[in-house]
Design a protein around this motif. Sequence first.
Motif, PDB file in Angstrom:
ATOM      1  N   LEU A   6     -24.830 -28.798   0.041  1.00 44.84           N
ATOM      2  CA  LEU A   6     -23.834 -28.358  -0.936  1.00 44.84           C
ATOM      3  C   LEU A   6     -23.398 -26.928  -0.629  1.00 44.84           C
ATOM      4  O   LEU A   6     -24.191 -25.990  -0.750  1.00 44.84           O
ATOM      5  CB  LEU A   6     -24.418 -28.460  -2.341  1.00 44.84           C
ATOM      6  CG  LEU A   6     -24.961 -29.850  -2.710  1.00 44.84           C
ATOM      7  CD1 LEU A   6     -25.652 -29.827  -4.061  1.00 44.84           C
ATOM      8  CD2 LEU A   6     -23.858 -30.898  -2.676  1.00 44.84           C
ATOM      9  N   LEU A   7     -22.130 -26.775  -0.227  1.00 42.99           N
ATOM     10  CA  LEU A   7     -21.619 -25.475   0.223  1.00 42.99           C
ATOM     11  C   LEU A   7     -20.301 -25.093  -0.447  1.00 42.99           C
ATOM     12  O   LEU A   7     -19.577 -24.254   0.077  1.00 42.99           O
ATOM     13  CB  LEU A   7     -21.392 -25.500   1.740  1.00 42.99           C
ATOM     14  CG  LEU A   7     -22.582 -25.793   2.641  1.00 42.99           C
ATOM     15  CD1 LEU A   7     -22.116 -25.878   4.097  1.00 42.99           C
ATOM     16  CD2 LEU A   7     -23.652 -24.722   2.506  1.00 42.99           C
ATOM     17  N   ALA A   8     -19.989 -25.684  -1.578  1.00 40.22           N
ATOM     18  CA  ALA A   8     -18.658 -25.495  -2.150  1.00 40.22           C
ATOM     19  C   ALA A   8     -18.507 -24.217  -2.968  1.00 40.22           C
ATOM     20  O   ALA A   8     -17.396 -23.744  -3.175  1.00 40.22           O
ATOM     21  CB  ALA A   8     -18.283 -26.693  -3.022  1.00 40.22           C
ATOM     22  N   LYS A  23     -21.457 -17.574   1.215  1.00 39.32           N
ATOM     23  CA  LYS A  23     -22.882 -17.290   1.344  1.00 39.32           C
ATOM     24  C   LYS A  23     -23.511 -17.997   2.538  1.00 39.32           C
ATOM     25  O   LYS A  23     -24.413 -17.461   3.181  1.00 39.32           O
ATOM     26  CB  LYS A  23     -23.630 -17.714   0.067  1.00 39.32           C
ATOM     27  CG  LYS A  23     -23.556 -16.717  -1.043  1.00 39.32           C
ATOM     28  CD  LYS A  23     -24.685 -16.906  -2.063  1.00 39.32           C
ATOM     29  CE  LYS A  23     -24.597 -18.199  -2.805  1.00 39.32           C
ATOM     30  NZ  LYS A  23     -25.680 -18.322  -3.817  1.00 39.32           N
ATOM     31  N   CYS A  24     -23.035 -19.194   2.851  1.00 41.34           N
ATOM     32  CA  CYS A  24     -23.666 -19.941   3.939  1.00 41.34           C
ATOM     33  C   CYS A  24     -23.391 -19.342   5.309  1.00 41.34           C
ATOM     34  O   CYS A  24     -23.970 -19.786   6.304  1.00 41.34           O
ATOM     35  CB  CYS A  24     -23.230 -21.396   3.900  1.00 41.34           C
ATOM     36  SG  CYS A  24     -21.502 -21.668   4.276  1.00 41.34           S
ATOM     37  N   ILE A  34     -25.891 -21.476   7.562  1.00 39.92           N
ATOM     38  CA  ILE A  34     -25.643 -22.897   7.693  1.00 39.92           C
ATOM     39  C   ILE A  34     -25.953 -23.388   9.101  1.00 39.92           C
ATOM     40  O   ILE A  34     -26.495 -24.494   9.288  1.00 39.92           O
ATOM     41  CB  ILE A  34     -24.186 -23.279   7.296  1.00 39.92           C
ATOM     42  CG1 ILE A  34     -23.963 -24.794   7.398  1.00 39.92           C
ATOM     43  CG2 ILE A  34     -23.172 -22.519   8.121  1.00 39.92           C
ATOM     44  CD1 ILE A  34     -24.924 -25.642   6.571  1.00 39.92           C
ATOM     45  N   LYS A  35     -25.658 -22.602  10.096  1.00 42.21           N
ATOM     46  CA  LYS A  35     -25.993 -22.999  11.466  1.00 42.21           C
ATOM     47  C   LYS A  35     -27.506 -23.125  11.632  1.00 42.21           C
ATOM     48  O   LYS A  35     -28.004 -24.045  12.294  1.00 42.21           O
ATOM     49  CB  LYS A  35     -25.428 -21.976  12.459  1.00 42.21           C
ATOM     50  CG  LYS A  35     -25.608 -22.378  13.921  1.00 42.21           C
ATOM     51  CD  LYS A  35     -24.949 -21.380  14.856  1.00 42.21           C
ATOM     52  CE  LYS A  35     -25.143 -21.790  16.315  1.00 42.21           C
ATOM     53  NZ  LYS A  35     -24.506 -20.814  17.243  1.00 42.21           N
ATOM     54  N   VAL A  52     -21.652 -32.861   4.192  1.00 44.59           N
ATOM     55  CA  VAL A  52     -21.497 -31.514   3.649  1.00 44.59           C
ATOM     56  C   VAL A  52     -20.354 -31.501   2.644  1.00 44.59           C
ATOM     57  O   VAL A  52     -19.298 -32.094   2.898  1.00 44.59           O
ATOM     58  CB  VAL A  52     -21.206 -30.493   4.778  1.00 44.59           C
ATOM     59  CG1 VAL A  52     -21.008 -29.101   4.206  1.00 44.59           C
ATOM     60  CG2 VAL A  52     -22.336 -30.495   5.808  1.00 44.59           C
ATOM     61  N   VAL A  53     -20.565 -30.819   1.511  1.00 46.98           N
ATOM     62  CA  VAL A  53     -19.486 -30.617   0.545  1.00 46.98           C
ATOM     63  C   VAL A  53     -19.008 -29.175   0.641  1.00 46.98           C
ATOM     64  O   VAL A  53     -19.808 -28.232   0.505  1.00 46.98           O
ATOM     65  CB  VAL A  53     -19.941 -30.891  -0.908  1.00 46.98           C
ATOM     66  CG1 VAL A  53     -18.736 -30.800  -1.851  1.00 46.98           C
ATOM     67  CG2 VAL A  53     -20.592 -32.245  -1.028  1.00 46.98           C
ATOM     68  N   LEU A  54     -17.720 -29.006   0.884  1.00 42.90           N
ATOM     69  CA  LEU A  54     -17.118 -27.688   1.002  1.00 42.90           C
ATOM     70  C   LEU A  54     -16.144 -27.446  -0.145  1.00 42.90           C
ATOM     71  O   LEU A  54     -15.705 -28.374  -0.817  1.00 42.90           O
ATOM     72  CB  LEU A  54     -16.365 -27.551   2.323  1.00 42.90           C
ATOM     73  CG  LEU A  54     -17.169 -27.693   3.606  1.00 42.90           C
ATOM     74  CD1 LEU A  54     -16.247 -27.602   4.818  1.00 42.90           C
ATOM     75  CD2 LEU A  54     -18.268 -26.647   3.691  1.00 42.90           C
TER      76      LEU A  54
END
Length: 234
Positions: A6-8, A23-24, A34-35, A52-54
């Motif tokens: 979850l990266l949205a 933040k990621c 994230i990497k 992945v959710v952006l």
Amino acid sequence: MRYLILLAGIGKRMGSKLGGLPKCLIDIHGEPLIKRLLRQIRNNDPHADIHVVLGYKNEMILPFLDNCKIFINPFFDITCISASLWFARSSFDQPLMIIHGDVVLSSELAADLFPAEAELLIAYDSSILDPKEINIAVNDTRVTHFGVNFSGYSGVYACVFKLSADAARMFADLLDQRMRRGFNKPHTYYFSIMRKLIGNPDLEWIPFDFSRYRWKEIDHFEDIAIARVKIRGQ
């Protein structure tokens, strides 16, 4: 195994200190967060199916997401994490592990967490006892409660949980029912869904205690330095 990251989110608690950087993409010893997380998943699960959710500044994050299935929450600025999960509801047709994209894990923790055999798992840290946090309660080897503002908690929720195939379908159904009544408020969470699933006698949730590992959730700007120190060499 399928993984849903979850990266949205905007990361409002950071204020303006990141200058608009998601933040990621915070640097963790020369590597965007994230990497690092993707590398750790794939090192421990070579056949990982990563979704992945952006949302916020997704164009900055996309170049780091090779071989990932992408979902977009177009309402990231006015909705909460439950909405992001809802936009990725098609991912819930098989077992999956859900991971908040702002957690920094040591290599040792990743090596034990991602191949974990438990079909139903909730991560927590028994060394962090803070009534203001999202907590879980553990009775012997089973998770019995999840949420905020309750007594008898065993430690802070560590932003990772794993669903069996049956639990994933139940989660998606409950989430869809809730969201179709209207997108929930920006600061609400998936508490009610987790409480229903934990209360289901047919689902035995296993706790995974992070307390003996090095890890850090990055909520505030000062957490970045703490995370870097905690996982140095890892």
